[in-house]
Motif scaffolding. Sequence first.
Motif, PDB file in Angstrom:
ATOM      1  N   ILE A  20       1.120  -1.271   0.006  1.00  0.00           N
ATOM      2  CA  ILE A  20       0.011   0.015  -0.126  1.00  0.00           C
ATOM      3  C   ILE A  20       0.958   1.189   0.225  1.00  0.00           C
ATOM      4  O   ILE A  20       1.973   1.442   0.800  1.00  0.00           O
ATOM      5  CB  ILE A  20      -0.946  -0.118   1.364  1.00  0.00           C
ATOM      6  CG1 ILE A  20      -1.826  -1.130   1.091  1.00  0.00           C
ATOM      7  CG2 ILE A  20      -1.712   1.378   1.217  1.00  0.00           C
ATOM      8  CD1 ILE A  20      -2.641  -1.573   2.583  1.00  0.00           C
ATOM      9  N   ARG A  21       0.460   2.238  -0.780  1.00  0.00           N
ATOM     10  CA  ARG A  21       1.354   3.462  -0.882  1.00  0.00           C
ATOM     11  C   ARG A  21       0.491   4.524  -0.309  1.00  0.00           C
ATOM     12  O   ARG A  21      -0.442   4.908  -0.750  1.00  0.00           O
ATOM     13  CB  ARG A  21       1.782   3.724  -2.336  1.00  0.00           C
ATOM     14  CG  ARG A  21       2.595   2.747  -3.317  1.00  0.00           C
ATOM     15  CD  ARG A  21       2.964   3.071  -4.573  1.00  0.00           C
ATOM     16  NE  ARG A  21       2.794   4.403  -4.894  1.00  0.00           N
ATOM     17  CZ  ARG A  21       2.415   5.085  -6.062  1.00  0.00           C
ATOM     18  NH1 ARG A  21       2.673   4.104  -6.898  1.00  0.00           N
ATOM     19  NH2 ARG A  21       2.528   6.064  -6.408  1.00  0.00           N
ATOM     20  N   HIS A  22       1.230   4.894   0.883  1.00  0.00           N
ATOM     21  CA  HIS A  22       0.691   6.117   1.578  1.00  0.00           C
ATOM     22  C   HIS A  22       1.091   7.378   1.235  1.00  0.00           C
ATOM     23  O   HIS A  22       2.153   7.531   0.903  1.00  0.00           O
ATOM     24  CB  HIS A  22       0.675   5.859   3.001  1.00  0.00           C
ATOM     25  CG  HIS A  22       0.145   4.498   3.639  1.00  0.00           C
ATOM     26  ND1 HIS A  22      -1.170   4.582   3.921  1.00  0.00           N
ATOM     27  CD2 HIS A  22       0.798   3.494   3.950  1.00  0.00           C
ATOM     28  CE1 HIS A  22      -1.646   3.059   4.364  1.00  0.00           C
ATOM     29  NE2 HIS A  22      -0.359   2.747   4.441  1.00  0.00           N
ATOM     30  N   GLY A  23       0.183   8.395   0.879  1.00  0.00           N
ATOM     31  CA  GLY A  23       0.719   9.747   0.538  1.00  0.00           C
ATOM     32  C   GLY A  23       1.393   9.775  -0.823  1.00  0.00           C
ATOM     33  O   GLY A  23       1.910  11.005  -0.780  1.00  0.00           O
ATOM     34  N   ARG A  24       1.033   9.165  -1.681  1.00  0.00           N
ATOM     35  CA  ARG A  24       1.509   9.144  -2.863  1.00  0.00           C
ATOM     36  C   ARG A  24       0.413   9.459  -4.034  1.00  0.00           C
ATOM     37  O   ARG A  24       0.616   9.159  -5.035  1.00  0.00           O
ATOM     38  CB  ARG A  24       2.342   8.098  -3.488  1.00  0.00           C
ATOM     39  CG  ARG A  24       3.467   7.651  -2.648  1.00  0.00           C
ATOM     40  CD  ARG A  24       4.506   8.703  -2.750  1.00  0.00           C
ATOM     41  NE  ARG A  24       5.706   8.303  -1.900  1.00  0.00           N
ATOM     42  CZ  ARG A  24       6.830   8.548  -2.427  1.00  0.00           C
ATOM     43  NH1 ARG A  24       7.282   9.545  -2.950  1.00  0.00           N
ATOM     44  NH2 ARG A  24       7.785   8.172  -1.289  1.00  0.00           N
ATOM     45  N   GLY A  25      -0.503  10.160  -3.699  1.00  0.00           N
ATOM     46  CA  GLY A  25      -1.695  10.328  -4.678  1.00  0.00           C
ATOM     47  C   GLY A  25      -1.647  11.714  -5.413  1.00  0.00           C
ATOM     48  O   GLY A  25      -0.376  12.176  -5.565  1.00  0.00           O
ATOM     49  N   PRO A  26      -2.738  12.202  -5.732  1.00  0.00           N
ATOM     50  CA  PRO A  26      -2.746  13.612  -6.319  1.00  0.00           C
ATOM     51  C   PRO A  26      -2.166  14.807  -5.632  1.00  0.00           C
ATOM     52  O   PRO A  26      -1.421  15.496  -6.327  1.00  0.00           O
ATOM     53  CB  PRO A  26      -4.231  13.683  -6.636  1.00  0.00           C
ATOM     54  CG  PRO A  26      -4.769  12.521  -6.454  1.00  0.00           C
ATOM     55  CD  PRO A  26      -4.054  11.667  -5.678  1.00  0.00           C
ATOM     56  N   ALA A  27      -2.392  14.782  -4.220  1.00  0.00           N
ATOM     57  CA  ALA A  27      -2.026  15.654  -3.345  1.00  0.00           C
ATOM     58  C   ALA A  27      -0.255  15.777  -3.554  1.00  0.00           C
ATOM     59  O   ALA A  27       0.358  16.665  -3.279  1.00  0.00           O
ATOM     60  CB  ALA A  27      -2.352  15.762  -2.100  1.00  0.00           C
ATOM     61  N   HIS A  28       0.123  14.531  -3.524  1.00  0.00           N
ATOM     62  CA  HIS A  28       1.772  14.485  -3.405  1.00  0.00           C
ATOM     63  C   HIS A  28       2.207  15.223  -4.733  1.00  0.00           C
ATOM     64  O   HIS A  28       3.115  15.875  -4.916  1.00  0.00           O
ATOM     65  CB  HIS A  28       2.136  12.880  -3.438  1.00  0.00           C
ATOM     66  CG  HIS A  28       3.689  12.810  -3.500  1.00  0.00           C
ATOM     67  ND1 HIS A  28       4.532  13.013  -2.434  1.00  0.00           N
ATOM     68  CD2 HIS A  28       4.524  12.344  -4.418  1.00  0.00           C
ATOM     69  CE1 HIS A  28       5.571  12.958  -2.735  1.00  0.00           C
ATOM     70  NE2 HIS A  28       5.864  12.330  -3.864  1.00  0.00           N
ATOM     71  N   ARG A  29       1.478  14.656  -6.088  1.00  0.00           N
ATOM     72  CA  ARG A  29       2.029  15.190  -7.254  1.00  0.00           C
ATOM     73  C   ARG A  29       1.768  16.566  -7.406  1.00  0.00           C
ATOM     74  O   ARG A  29       2.764  17.526  -7.868  1.00  0.00           O
ATOM     75  CB  ARG A  29       1.263  14.471  -8.543  1.00  0.00           C
ATOM     76  CG  ARG A  29       1.744  12.949  -8.736  1.00  0.00           C
ATOM     77  CD  ARG A  29       1.056  12.437 -10.093  1.00  0.00           C
ATOM     78  NE  ARG A  29      -0.521  12.323  -9.756  1.00  0.00           N
ATOM     79  CZ  ARG A  29      -1.154  11.448  -9.379  1.00  0.00           C
ATOM     80  NH1 ARG A  29      -0.553  10.341  -9.076  1.00  0.00           N
ATOM     81  NH2 ARG A  29      -2.282  11.569  -9.326  1.00  0.00           N
ATOM     82  N   ILE A  30       0.720  17.328  -6.868  1.00  0.00           N
ATOM     83  CA  ILE A  30       0.499  18.738  -6.844  1.00  0.00           C
ATOM     84  C   ILE A  30       1.376  19.326  -5.969  1.00  0.00           C
ATOM     85  O   ILE A  30       2.350  20.540  -6.265  1.00  0.00           O
ATOM     86  CB  ILE A  30      -0.774  19.016  -6.351  1.00  0.00           C
ATOM     87  CG1 ILE A  30      -1.845  18.464  -7.411  1.00  0.00           C
ATOM     88  CG2 ILE A  30      -0.892  20.675  -6.086  1.00  0.00           C
ATOM     89  CD1 ILE A  30      -3.311  18.650  -6.835  1.00  0.00           C
ATOM     90  N   GLY A  31       1.880  18.816  -4.708  1.00  0.00           N
ATOM     91  CA  GLY A  31       3.007  19.312  -3.948  1.00  0.00           C
ATOM     92  C   GLY A  31       4.316  19.462  -4.739  1.00  0.00           C
ATOM     93  O   GLY A  31       5.072  20.297  -4.705  1.00  0.00           O
ATOM     94  N   ARG A  32       4.670  18.314  -5.542  1.00  0.00           N
ATOM     95  CA  ARG A  32       5.889  18.388  -5.983  1.00  0.00           C
ATOM     96  C   ARG A  32       5.945  19.379  -7.221  1.00  0.00           C
ATOM     97  O   ARG A  32       6.845  19.954  -7.331  1.00  0.00           O
ATOM     98  CB  ARG A  32       6.169  17.033  -6.648  1.00  0.00           C
ATOM     99  CG  ARG A  32       6.522  16.001  -5.601  1.00  0.00           C
ATOM    100  CD  ARG A  32       6.855  14.587  -5.914  1.00  0.00           C
ATOM    101  NE  ARG A  32       7.988  14.596  -7.164  1.00  0.00           N
ATOM    102  CZ  ARG A  32       8.183  13.701  -7.892  1.00  0.00           C
ATOM    103  NH1 ARG A  32       7.436  12.558  -7.963  1.00  0.00           N
ATOM    104  NH2 ARG A  32       9.046  13.800  -8.717  1.00  0.00           N
ATOM    105  N   THR A  33       4.867  19.451  -7.966  1.00  0.00           N
ATOM    106  CA  THR A  33       4.544  20.469  -9.051  1.00  0.00           C
ATOM    107  C   THR A  33       4.964  21.743  -8.529  1.00  0.00           C
ATOM    108  O   THR A  33       5.713  22.636  -9.330  1.00  0.00           O
ATOM    109  CB  THR A  33       3.303  20.347  -9.803  1.00  0.00           C
ATOM    110  OG1 THR A  33       3.359  18.864 -10.312  1.00  0.00           O
ATOM    111  CG2 THR A  33       3.300  21.353 -10.928  1.00  0.00           C
TER     112      THR A  33
END
Length: 160
Positions: A20-33
């Motif tokens: 299970i990947r915790h915290g790697r969803g859309p919010a993570h991608r938005i934060g990195r961007t």
Amino acid sequence: MKHSTNHSTRHGHGPSGRPIRHGRGPAHRIGRTLALVLPVVLVLSGTLAVTRVDWSGNDSSTSALAASAEDVSRRAPSRAPQDVLRDKLLLELQEKNPGVALTHLQEAVNGRPSLGRHCASIARALGRAAVRAYGPTRAQSFARPVCDTSFATGVAAQHT
């Protein structure tokens, strides 16, 4: 008797057996961007101070503040490519020599033919600046057939 194991309770694995990947969803991608884009946006929005150098020789001061605190909030008008090139070449003439600046002028006109109609005025400006920096005799020694004889014309105009 066979014991069944529940896959969802196995150390961070889901029912399919994959972790299970915790915290790697859309919010993570938005934060990195945002982390990548935000510094670029801040720099391009005009938060840096800008100075202007007067190469015309009319004023003895070497630089003046180009923007006041209230001007920073307004968007600066974009400069024409020939103005940017002229300023770059004038700076290069001061830091190196007129020969280098003339070579780069010829390369710029060859690479971007739309600058050709501004070549003569830029070369004349370089000629005038060369006289101020090197004197008329030494400035003339850098003359070459870039934009016809515009550099030599600028040297002669400044000398008389």
